[in-house]
Design a protein around this motif. Structure first.
Motif, PDB file in Angstrom:
ATOM      1  N   HIS A   1      39.653 -16.322 -39.979  1.00  0.00           N
ATOM      2  CA  HIS A   1      38.472 -17.191 -40.001  1.00  0.00           C
ATOM      3  C   HIS A   1      38.451 -18.181 -41.151  1.00  0.00           C
ATOM      4  CE1 HIS A   1      37.018 -14.251 -37.084  1.00  0.00           C
ATOM      5  NE2 HIS A   1      36.291 -15.254 -36.648  1.00  0.00           N
ATOM      6  N   HIS A   2      39.210 -17.952 -42.178  1.00  0.00           N
ATOM      7  CA  HIS A   2      39.186 -18.877 -43.316  1.00  0.00           C
ATOM      8  C   HIS A   2      40.513 -19.591 -43.511  1.00  0.00           C
ATOM      9  CE1 HIS A   2      35.699 -16.291 -43.917  1.00  0.00           C
ATOM     10  NE2 HIS A   2      35.157 -17.369 -44.430  1.00  0.00           N
TER      11      HIS A   2
ATOM     12  N   LYS B   1      41.942 -21.172 -40.214  1.00  0.00           N
ATOM     13  CA  LYS B   1      41.036 -22.268 -39.824  1.00  0.00           C
ATOM     14  C   LYS B   1      41.317 -23.507 -40.683  1.00  0.00           C
ATOM     15  CE  LYS B   1      36.238 -23.237 -38.952  1.00  0.00           C
ATOM     16  NZ  LYS B   1      35.137 -23.268 -39.912  1.00  0.00           N
ATOM     17  N   LYS B   2      41.512 -23.270 -41.975  1.00  0.00           N
ATOM     18  CA  LYS B   2      41.814 -24.366 -42.893  1.00  0.00           C
ATOM     19  C   LYS B   2      43.127 -25.059 -42.510  1.00  0.00           C
ATOM     20  CE  LYS B   2      43.186 -23.661 -47.209  1.00  0.00           C
ATOM     21  NZ  LYS B   2      43.208 -23.078 -48.556  1.00  0.00           N
TER      22      LYS B   2
ATOM     23  N   ASN C   1      43.968 -25.579 -39.585  1.00  0.00           N
ATOM     24  CA  ASN C   1      43.723 -26.129 -38.246  1.00  0.00           C
ATOM     25  C   ASN C   1      44.333 -25.243 -37.147  1.00  0.00           C
ATOM     26  OD1 ASN C   1      42.754 -27.888 -36.306  1.00  0.00           O
ATOM     27  ND2 ASN C   1      44.591 -29.191 -36.379  1.00  0.00           N
TER      28      ASN C   1
ATOM     29  N   GLY D   1      43.192 -22.421 -34.466  1.00  0.00           N
ATOM     30  CA  GLY D   1      41.972 -21.891 -33.835  1.00  0.00           C
ATOM     31  C   GLY D   1      42.074 -20.407 -33.557  1.00  0.00           C
ATOM     32  N   HIS D   2      40.961 -19.818 -33.126  1.00  0.00           N
ATOM     33  CA  HIS D   2      40.981 -18.383 -32.800  1.00  0.00           C
ATOM     34  C   HIS D   2      40.051 -18.063 -31.644  1.00  0.00           C
ATOM     35  CE1 HIS D   2      37.151 -18.138 -34.969  1.00  0.00           C
ATOM     36  NE2 HIS D   2      37.736 -18.856 -35.907  1.00  0.00           N
TER      37      HIS D   2
END
Ligand SMILES: *Cc1c(COP(=O)(O)O)cnc(C)c1O
Length: 413
Positions: free
Chosen positions: A125-126, A129-130, A132, A134-135
């Motif tokens: 999630h961190h 995500k940074k 780029n 996705g999940h």
């Protein structure tokens, strides 16, 4: 021979170490070559400039690339999961994050089961995500169709490059069908882009569940847990095919997050007793679960042995197929809420109030406010992580003493 028969000797040649029966700790950063040609030939193999010749072993170069304590440990770990190759890391998170970094690129997405280990969840999630990446999450019990529809709805079609699951899920022991996830991997793969499927097998350890046999590509461990087993070392491992492990080991070389020789030595020592420890822990857990099942102050017990008995037909089939033991992790709802759960935890004497699991000593903790504090309120509600939930990791003590400790603590509530 069975792995437990080989854990004392496999892969180690006493004649190379003055006859020492145990592999010494090779506390050294670098290794002396016999001559320049030998150094050249070692590097050719290490850097993939040529294939190893038949019977040629990769010579020792430098402890970020190879060290006897790690190599012998890795060979021994391969035996349990019948894996082609293994890489040991300085922590479980190190193994997990290296795999995610190797098999995901910006613009891709990861499909993962909920709940995953808190550190893994945070990384997804961190950090991802940074980058780029996705999940898409899914819950135990959801069908392939539901999962595929969610991937579409979230605009992630064609982007999923890694599937990562944990089964049984921590802390409530819900199970996920590994073969179903392997099918999903095949269905999401295309000719020029094969999805990789990893299973964090920490909760069952290398003895009770073998994800590679059910179609997983990689199996991951926090070796801090059952493999280390004495709550005295942090380490991790990743196992799989030669081809995928070459990529994992390649990135490990450049991150430099391999374990050190001392950790390798400690884990080799731990592996000698892995089977007896885990057998004893599972046997103890059966007694403890039976006690909790009939206790009036206990509302519900989350234990694979219970699911195997009272679960749905699908759950029973998954356990039958994947698990050779009911494990040594138990969670339960105490009647009441946080006050009652805390009162219970604070009253334990033999069982220690600490996170982590799989060690020789039994541990207890409160997932909602401790290991799973970071999980979103909706996910907590869906996954039965409430204020009345207590998690136990059962050790190798005499089970009568464990039950007496639990009985006393329940008495104070
Ligand atoms: C503990 C744990 C990890 C993280 O391992 P560390 O060795 O603490 O880095 C990952 N997955 C699971 C399931 C764990 O229990």
């Amino acid at each position: 021979m069975k792995p437990e028969s080989l854990m004392m000797s496999y892969g180690y040649k006493p004649s190379l170490s003055e006859g020492a029966i145990k592999c010494p700790i090779f506390q050294t950063s670098t290794f002396v070559f016999h001559n320049a040609m030998e150094g050249k030939r070692f590097f050719e193999v290490a850097y993939g400039l040529r294939e190893k010749e038949q019977d040629e072993e990769l010579g020792l170069i430098y402890s970020r690339l190879n060290n006897p304590d790690l190599e012998i440990l890795e060979n021994r770990l391969c035996l349990w999961d019948e894996a082609e190759d293994c890489a040991v890391f300085e922590s479980g998170m190190s193994a997990i994050s290296t795999v995610m970094m190797e098999f995901l690129s910006p613009g891709d997405a990861i499909l993962y089961s909920k709940p995953v280990y808190g550190g893994t969840d945070h990384f997804i999630h961190h950090f991802l995500k940074k980058m780029n990446i996705g999940h898409v999450g899914f819950y135990p019990g959801e069908s392939k169709e539901t999962i595929k529809n969610r991937i579409k709805e979230m605009g992630m079609e064609g982007k999923v490059k890694l599937i990562h699951i944990e089964t049984p899920a921590n802390p409530t022991n819900t199970v996920i069908d590994i073969e179903m996830c392997a099918q999903l991997r095949d269905e999401l793969s295309t000719e020029d882009s094969r999805v990789v499927f990893s299973v964090d097998n920490t909760y069952m350890g290398p003895v009770w569940q073998h994800p590679l046999k059910h179609g997983a590509d990689l199996v991951l461990y926090s070796a801090t847990k059952y493999i280390g087993g004495h709550s005295d070392v942090i380490a991790g491992a990743c196992l799989g095919s030669k081809e995928l492990m070459a990529r994992v080991k390649g990135l490990r070389t450049f991150f430099g997050n391999m374990a050190g020789p001392w950790t390798g030595w400690l884990l080799m020592r731990s592996l000698e007793t892995l089977k007896v420890r885990m057998d004893k822990q599972a046997e103890n857990a059966m007694h403890v679960a039976a006690f909790l099942n009939q206790h009036p102050k206990v509302e519900k017990v989350y234990y694979i042995g219970n699911t195997a008995q009272f679960g749905s037909a699908e759950e029973k089939a998954i356990i039958e197929k994947q698990c050779s033991s009911y494990g040594a992790m138990i969670a339960f709802d105490i009647k009441g809420g946080e006050a009652e759960a805390f009162r219970f935890l604070d009253s334990l004497k033999l069982i220690k109030l600490a996170v982590s699991l799989g060690g020789t000593e039994s541990l207890a903790e409160h997932p909602q406010t401790m290991t799973h504090a970071d999980v979103s309120p909706e996910d907590k509600a869906t996954m039965s992580i409430t204020e009345k939930l207590v998690r136990l990791s059962i050790g190798v003590e005499y089970y009568g003493d464990l039950i007496a400790d639990i009985a006393n603590a329940l008495e104070t509530v």
